[in-house]
Design a protein around this motif. Structure first.
Motif, PDB file in Angstrom:
ATOM      1  N   LYS A 121       0.790  -1.033   0.006  1.00 32.84           N
ATOM      2  CA  LYS A 121      -0.205   0.069  -0.225  1.00 32.84           C
ATOM      3  C   LYS A 121       1.041   1.291   0.015  1.00 32.84           C
ATOM      4  N   GLY A 149     -11.118   8.557  -3.972  1.00 34.52           N
ATOM      5  CA  GLY A 149     -11.505   7.262  -3.761  1.00 34.52           C
ATOM      6  C   GLY A 149     -10.673   6.839  -2.334  1.00 34.52           C
ATOM      7  N   LYS A 150      -9.895   5.690  -2.556  1.00 37.50           N
ATOM      8  CA  LYS A 150      -8.691   5.501  -1.511  1.00 37.50           C
ATOM      9  C   LYS A 150      -7.294   5.687  -1.946  1.00 37.50           C
ATOM     10  N   ARG A 151      -7.265   6.526  -2.679  1.00 36.28           N
ATOM     11  CA  ARG A 151      -5.719   7.110  -3.085  1.00 36.28           C
ATOM     12  C   ARG A 151      -5.535   8.502  -2.486  1.00 36.28           C
ATOM     13  N   SER A 196      -1.333   8.334  -7.429  1.00 33.79           N
ATOM     14  CA  SER A 196      -1.129   7.113  -6.309  1.00 33.79           C
ATOM     15  C   SER A 196      -1.773   5.878  -6.680  1.00 33.79           C
ATOM     16  N   GLN A 197      -1.645   4.889  -5.755  1.00 37.42           N
ATOM     17  CA  GLN A 197      -2.456   3.473  -5.896  1.00 37.42           C
ATOM     18  C   GLN A 197      -3.433   3.691  -4.756  1.00 37.42           C
ATOM     19  N   GLU A 198      -4.364   2.567  -4.912  1.00 37.80           N
ATOM     20  CA  GLU A 198      -5.450   2.722  -3.689  1.00 37.80           C
ATOM     21  C   GLU A 198      -4.703   2.364  -2.533  1.00 37.80           C
ATOM     22  N   ASN A 199      -5.207   2.556  -1.328  1.00 40.39           N
ATOM     23  CA  ASN A 199      -4.878   1.912  -0.068  1.00 40.39           C
ATOM     24  C   ASN A 199      -6.339   1.485   0.413  1.00 40.39           C
ATOM     25  N   PRO A 200      -6.497   0.059   0.438  1.00 42.20           N
ATOM     26  CA  PRO A 200      -7.645  -0.645   0.788  1.00 42.20           C
ATOM     27  C   PRO A 200      -7.887  -0.318   2.412  1.00 42.20           C
TER      28      PRO A 200
END
Lengths: 482, 443
Positions: free
Chosen positions: A38, B60-62, B90-94
């Motif tokens: 993440k 979203g979650k980014r 960025s990339q999603e952080n679930p």
């Protein structure tokens, strides 16, 4: 810009300053952290301001502000003089500065690839790849990958006629894998622990760190450490890898040679030094093989610059020559106390901090061994690698360091891995026991981005050039004693 | 000063400029002066005016984050857009669920105007008093006095709006009398609480008492740890394992130990950000009000502190312990207002009850060797003494220790009844059995 610096210096002089300098600093930072697949940090920071340092009534004053405008230039210059006058009320003798030449010019370190121009997606992809490889090992519970970049533009001007502009770009990256199991936790890192390795360089340095190709081995070793035996207590031969030796030099050679510590001005915080001036030129610090320089000119060094924050040119000087203590890290003020000119080690973290004596690149000269030859030449001992933790007394004598990993050496071969290795000693006894150091092929200039000193604390980026080296009769394995 | 309205106006502009699903903006701005002295002279004397505007944007979650110290309209807008740009790339952080929602915040007395604008002349006068006191003992004075203030405001798009102004005054001193050293420190929101001359007297007296130290062999000794040293124990516990993040990752000494005895029954440790005996702060860096958190009760592991990120991972509420200045998810929640329950003894009683032991004023350069076992190493400093047959008999040269904090807190048999504020803690002095000294030095 020149208009503002001239205004500051004239204002300070007009208010009674016998000396003044101003630094205007503009810094851009970028930081990326990936943890367990993440993105946990993706940040940019910009910071700008100026600081004015003055000598008035023989004492120092310093004031700073984020507002780079003529009104604040005037008020900050006035406050700096007022602070100096307050300082002079509690002072034993007036400050004297060693002479320095007036310097002018514009200087910039060249980089191949500006890290701020590399797309964020590319940086994330590299870190995510390394992260994924580490987490393929099921015992890795925490995989971390980081990158950091800084670009700093500094303008320095003084009442002695200096006007210098410098631009510096610094880049670095690292990975670490933490294995958890059986009530234990073990970590391995690459290329160095606590955030990785750094240089005055561009993104090309990050690519040269080979994070992805080292990720699997890093994770495997962390995992293996969970089952490795505890490093046993012993007094034996110790071979240190380059990254651990960088810390050894930092703590036991860099800090004690800071002349402000020697004169007691860090006594209430970081401490003093055992290296009193009577030892200069005669004290046996190490074996004949120990040659250590402070080299602010080293290409790529995290402690490299063109001029320090007093406008003194970057230099390469001996600290330890053939084992004899030969020189200090100095400022203009402290150099005057020992009748020398400054060797240029005054550095400030930013515009809002006063310069202090800091390490530049403190480098151990390479020898003519190889790591392989040292191990083969060792009957019984330990090969220890990468920084685990560090502690040293307030005069820099008694140290105890831990490494991430070690291997037992028996009859010239690495025979088993040990976890939780520690070693301890007295600084000069340890360096006197060094009997081998590897050659230039295994020499690397490490970047340490987190050296702390001063109040308010200032974090400095410094360098240490090292090759693996061997020490005799070292006490190891403190954890298992008792 | 910006004041509440001025600070919130800037944050509102930043959040509007971010134009995002969710956004958080915070600002820290203030002035800070520090006067350092050594060899009984002032050698550094500084003043800083600085600010930091930080913006966190969630798409979203980014998540993207950016900060600047420029507060003009263009910079405010620019930094918000940079954070939004980073979020997009960025990339999603679930694991990210949400920024915190607004909760009522209790008032806390955190500001004194005199302290905020204490002058360099006043600090010099305080130093002068300390130097005079040092001379009375034949000692040399070193140390620092700092004063100033910071405004902190935070706002998010879910309704959080919080503002606090905080003054701070700190004093620390090391006195040197030939081969002897002594130490004192003080911290308060009010500079008048520093009492520099008594602090100087405490350190100078100890420096005289610790002259001409003898060497003692390393080994296991009963120790009397003064509050300066006990505070360091608690700080390392906080750093290595009293935040939820380290528990969730299995690298805390609390992992898997909740409900179990981890120290002696006489040890109770909690965090209370609103207690005026410490240095109170009403809310954390996410604008969540500070909660009282019991961490170790009668020796049993009870709880750790949370920020919103770690709390949401467990379906809990934040306890108001987001890391100071840590606006990113990688920053770990930490207790920063810790208390340790007092006992019923006094330090003279501890000395009187000790057959052979070492009295430690403070530690130096401590560092973690093993976080789960809570093993740390460090040196003693500024006054280490041999205690024999119920009396302090001789000063001793500094010693290195390598020991487990929890193991030692399992062997505490006396605790002082008057806790003292030290750093981020309010702690008593303790006597602990069989403390492990592993090395010596030359002074």
């Amino acid at each position: 810009m020149k208009e503002l610096t001239d205004r500051a210096l004239e204002k300070a002089r007009g208010l009674g300053a016998s000396y003044a300098d101003i630094r205007i600093v503009n810094r851009q930072e970028e930081s990326i952290q990936v943890k367990n697949g993440k993105v946990e940090g993706l940040s940019a920071k910009t910071d700008e301001g100026f600081g004015i340092r003055v000598l008035a009534d023989g004492a120092w004053g310093f004031a700073s502000s984020l507002n780079l405008d003529p009104d604040d230039i005037d008020s900050v210059a006035k406050m700096a003089v007022r602070i100096a006058q307050a300082s002079s009320q509690v002072q034993r003798k007036p400050v004297e500065l060693a002479p320095a030449d007036a310097e002018e010019g514009e200087f910039a370190f060249k980089v191949k690839q500006d890290p701020f121009e590399v797309p964020v997606e590319d940086k994330l992809e590299l870190l995510m790849d390394a992260d994924r490889v580490m987490r393929e090992n099921p015992e890795i519970k925490v995989a971390e990958s980081t990158m950091n970049f800084w670009k700093t533009e500094t303008t320095f001007a003084s009442t002695e006629g200096s006007y210098i502009k410098q631009t510096k770009t610094e880049s670095g990256a690292g990975i670490s894998a933490t294995a958890v199991g059986g009530g234990d936790v073990q970590r391995r890192s690459w290329p160095a622990s606590f955030g990785g390795d750094y240089q005055t360089a561009g993104y090309e340095f990050v690519e040269s760190c080979n994070l992805v190709s080292n990720a699997a081995r890093t994770a495997k070793e962390a995992s293996e450490l969970l089952r490795a035996p505890q490093c046993p207590p012993d007094t034996c031969t110790l071979i240190l890898d380059g990254s651990m030796l960088a810390l050894q030099i930092h703590e036991s050679c860099g800090h004690p040679t800071e002349l402000d510590r020697v004169f007691g001005t860090e006594a209430a915080y970081a401490g003093t030094s055992f290296l009193t001036p009577d030892k200069l030129g005669s004290f046996r610090y190490g074996s004949d093989l120990v040659n250590i320089t402070a080299d602010a000119t080293a290409p790529g060094g995290l402690g490299s610059f063109f001029f320090d924050d007093e406008g003194v040119p970057a230099q390469k000087v001996d600290l330890i020559k053939n084992g004899i203590f030969s020189g200090y890290l100095t400022s203009r003020e402290t150099a005057a106390e020992i009748g020398r000119r400054s060797m240029g080690a005054m550095r400030a973290e930013g515009w809002n901090r006063i310069p202090l004596i800091r390490m530049t690149n403190i480098n151990l000269a390479p020898g003519d061994w190889t790591l392989d030859e040292m191990i083969k030449d060792t009957e019984h001992g330990i090969y220890a690698a990468m920084v685990g933790s560090w502690s040293i007394d307030d005069k820099r004598l008694n140290f105890q360091f831990a490494t991430e990993i070690a291997w037992e050496i028996e009859n010239g071969s690495l025979v088993r891995m040990y976890k939780n290795p520690t070693y301890t000693g007295i600084t000069y006894q340890f360096w006197q026991s060094m009997d081998a150091v590897a050659g230039i092929d295994e020499w690397h200039l490490w970047g340490v981005p987190n050296c702390g000193k001063g109040e308010p604390v200032q974090t400095m980026r410094v360098g240490h050039g090292t090759a693996p080296a061997r020490f005799r009769n070292v006490r190891i394995g403190v954890l298992e004693e008792g | 000063m910006l004041g509440r309205a001025g600070a919130l106006d800037i944050l509102k502009a930043a959040i509007e400029a971010a134009d995002a699903d969710m956004a958080q903006a915070s600002i820290r701005i203030g002035e800070f002066g520090l006067t350092r002295f050594a060899n009984s002279s002032i050698h550094q004397n500084v003043l800083e005016k600085n600010a930091e505007l930080a913006v966190k944007v969630i798409a979203g979650k980014r998540i993207g984050y950016a900060a600047t110290n420029r507060l003009d309209e263009k910079s405010i807008c620019g930094i918000a857009k940079k954070a939004a740009e980073f979020a997009r790339h960025s990339q999603e952080n679930p694991d990210f669920t949400s920024l915190p929602h607004a909760k009522p915040i209790k008032d806390a007395n955190t500001f004194d105007g005199h302290t905020a604008f204490y002058t360099p002349e006043e600090r010099a006068e305080d130093v002068s008093g300390m130097v005079c006191e040092a001379e009375r003992f034949g000692a040399k004075a070193a140390g620092a006095i700092s004063t100033g203030y910071q405004e902190f405001a935070i706002m998010n798009s879910l309704g959080v709006e919080a503002y606090n102004i905080r003054s701070q005054a700190n004093l620390s001193t090391v006195m040197t009398a030939e081969s002897g050293f002594g130490y004192a420190d003080r911290a308060s929101i009010n500079v008048m609480d520093l009492n520099p001359v008594p602090a100087a007297a405490e350190a100078a007296a100890r420096s005289c008492e610790s002259r001409n130290p003898i060497s003692v062999e390393p080994g296991e000794y009963d120790v009397i740890l003064m509050p300066y040293a006990v505070a360091e124990f608690l700080e390392f516990l906080a750093y290595t394992g009293l935040g939820a993040r380290s528990v969730q990752e299995g690298r805390s000494f609390m992992s898997g130990k909740f409900g179990q005895q981890i120290t002696g029954k006489n040890i109770t440790i909690w965090d209370d950000g609103l207690n005026s005996a410490g240095l109170p702060i009403p809310f954390d860096s996410e604008g969540v009000p500070k909660q009282h958190v019991q961490m170790i009760v009668d020796g049993v592991a009870k709880g750790v502190v949370y920020d919103s990120y770690t709390a949401h991972k467990e379906g809990k509420e934040s306890t108001g312990h987001a890391a100071p200045g840590g606006d990113e998810e990688s920053a770990e929640p930490m207790p920063i207002n810790m208390f340790m329950a007092p006992g019923d003894a006094t330090v003279p009683e501890m000395i009187a009850e000790t057959k052979k032991g070492i009295l430690v004023t403070r530690f130096h350069y401590t560092n973690v060797i093993h976080p789960i076992l809570t093993i740390i190493t460090g040196m003693t400093r500024d006054g280490t003494f041999l205690v024999e047959d119920g009396k302090v008999t001789k000063p001793v040269k500094n010693l290195r220790f390598t020991d487990s904090i929890l193991e030692r807190l399992n062997h505490v048999d006396m605790i002082s009844r008057e806790p003292k504020r030290q750093s981020i803690c309010v702690v008593p002095a303790i006597r602990a059995r069989r403390f492990r000294f592993t090395g010596t030095t030359e002074f």
